[in-house]
Design a protein around this motif. Structure first.
Motif, PDB file in Angstrom:
ATOM      1  N   LEU A  46       0.410  -8.379   3.784  1.00 21.95           N
ATOM      2  CA  LEU A  46       0.041  -8.118   5.501  1.00 21.95           C
ATOM      3  C   LEU A  46       1.505  -6.663   6.156  1.00 21.95           C
ATOM      4  O   LEU A  46       0.863  -6.018   7.099  1.00 21.95           O
ATOM      5  CB  LEU A  46      -0.682  -9.401   5.699  1.00 21.95           C
ATOM      6  CG  LEU A  46      -1.357  -9.040   6.759  1.00 21.95           C
ATOM      7  CD1 LEU A  46      -2.815  -8.796   6.583  1.00 21.95           C
ATOM      8  CD2 LEU A  46      -1.285 -10.282   7.538  1.00 21.95           C
ATOM      9  N   GLU A  51      -3.961  -4.135   4.289  1.00 18.51           N
ATOM     10  CA  GLU A  51      -4.572  -5.186   4.866  1.00 18.51           C
ATOM     11  C   GLU A  51      -5.839  -5.503   3.620  1.00 18.51           C
ATOM     12  O   GLU A  51      -6.332  -7.008   3.181  1.00 18.51           O
ATOM     13  CB  GLU A  51      -5.386  -4.920   6.347  1.00 18.51           C
ATOM     14  CG  GLU A  51      -4.344  -4.999   7.098  1.00 18.51           C
ATOM     15  CD  GLU A  51      -3.959  -3.627   7.445  1.00 18.51           C
ATOM     16  OE1 GLU A  51      -4.434  -2.884   6.427  1.00 18.51           O
ATOM     17  OE2 GLU A  51      -3.704  -2.843   8.510  1.00 18.51           O
ATOM     18  N   ALA A  54      -3.720  -7.904   1.097  1.00 15.02           N
ATOM     19  CA  ALA A  54      -4.086  -8.657   1.549  1.00 15.02           C
ATOM     20  C   ALA A  54      -5.697 -10.104   1.229  1.00 15.02           C
ATOM     21  O   ALA A  54      -5.340 -10.915   0.728  1.00 15.02           O
ATOM     22  CB  ALA A  54      -3.052  -9.411   3.019  1.00 15.02           C
ATOM     23  N   MET A  55      -6.795  -9.340   1.267  1.00 16.14           N
ATOM     24  CA  MET A  55      -7.496 -10.355   1.992  1.00 16.14           C
ATOM     25  C   MET A  55      -7.802  -9.651   0.278  1.00 16.14           C
ATOM     26  O   MET A  55      -8.552 -11.541  -0.239  1.00 16.14           O
ATOM     27  CB  MET A  55      -8.328  -9.539   2.608  1.00 16.14           C
ATOM     28  CG  MET A  55      -8.275  -9.596   3.691  1.00 16.14           C
ATOM     29  SD  MET A  55      -8.266 -10.825   4.463  1.00 16.14           S
ATOM     30  CE  MET A  55      -6.422 -11.453   5.354  1.00 16.14           C
ATOM     31  N   ARG A 112       2.993  -8.457  12.905  1.00 17.21           N
ATOM     32  CA  ARG A 112       1.444  -7.899  12.912  1.00 17.21           C
ATOM     33  C   ARG A 112       2.000  -6.855  13.791  1.00 17.21           C
ATOM     34  O   ARG A 112       1.516  -5.432  14.148  1.00 17.21           O
ATOM     35  CB  ARG A 112       0.465  -7.863  12.334  1.00 17.21           C
ATOM     36  CG  ARG A 112      -0.850  -6.504  12.509  1.00 17.21           C
ATOM     37  CD  ARG A 112      -0.057  -6.512  11.383  1.00 17.21           C
ATOM     38  NE  ARG A 112      -1.079  -5.297  11.075  1.00 17.21           N
ATOM     39  CZ  ARG A 112      -0.922  -3.643  10.056  1.00 17.21           C
ATOM     40  NH1 ARG A 112      -0.120  -3.713   9.782  1.00 17.21           N
ATOM     41  NH2 ARG A 112      -1.917  -3.622  10.261  1.00 17.21           N
TER      42      ARG A 112
END
Length: 199
Positions: A46, A51, A54-55, A112
């Motif tokens: 992240l 992203e 990461a997910m 972030r």
């Protein structure tokens, strides 16, 4: 600055969790440490702007590890009495791990919002999920389709192997079950006192 701190926190926790996976004596504890390592690796992804990866780490790997956790609990001879007896003893350590995860989530959100952790990471012109989809369905379309066919063949092979005909098992006859009437299945009996039921 907050991004650099977040990187070192996530990297340290990932390495520490991986070491704990190896050296934990209880297999259930090893799986829990592995879940923590996956969460921290997702935090690292992240931070660099990936992203989607990461997910994937959270959804696919942690979900698969949860299934692995169930298999470990079901297949190994785990003494639940000793696990329950050590609950109050391990409660402070569990709360400490929960607080560390909460602090990492807060650091990741603030990092972030602060931007990239280093100027060497170029600013993306489009989201990485869009870039991954365009690359997957244009340049790597043929290997993607081949991978899908291989997985389809593996799935069909697993179904054929598990649903082979066996002589010691009665198969299911769906048409016979559907055509059965309630009058054939339910029989009223009036047994006397102390007689019991005869089948």
């Amino acid at each position: 600055m907050i991004g650099l701190i977040a990187f070192y926190v996530f990297a340290t926790m990932t390495i520490a969790s991986a070491v704990a996976v190896i050296f934990a004596r209880n297999p259930v504890h090893s799986v829990l440490w592995l879940i923590l390592a996956f969460f921290n690796a997702a935090g690292l992804m992240l931070l660099v702007g990936a992203e989607f990866i990461a997910m994937l780490l959270v959804i696919v790997y942690v979900g698969a590890v949860a299934v692995l956790f169930l298999f470990v609990v079901m297949m190994l001879d785990v003494d639940f009495a000793s696990l329950r007896s050590g609950f109050t003893k391990n409660l402070p350590f569990g709360l400490l791990v929960a607080l560390v995860l909460l602090a990492e989530i807060i650091i990741a959100i603030s990092a972030r919002q602060a931007g990239p952790i280093a100027s060497a990471i170029p600013e993306a012109s489009q989201p990485n999920i869009v870039a991954l989809g365009e690359m997957l369905y244009s340049r790597f379309l043929f290997p993607f389709e081949i991978a899908g066919l291989i997985l389809l063949v593996a799935m069909i092979g697993a179904i054929v192997l598990t649903h082979r005909s066996r002589g010691d098992v009665r198969g299911q006859n769906a048409s016979k079950q559907i055509s059965r009437r309630p009058d054939d299945a339910v029989v009223n009996k009036q047994p006397g006192v102390g007689e019991g039921m005869t089948l």
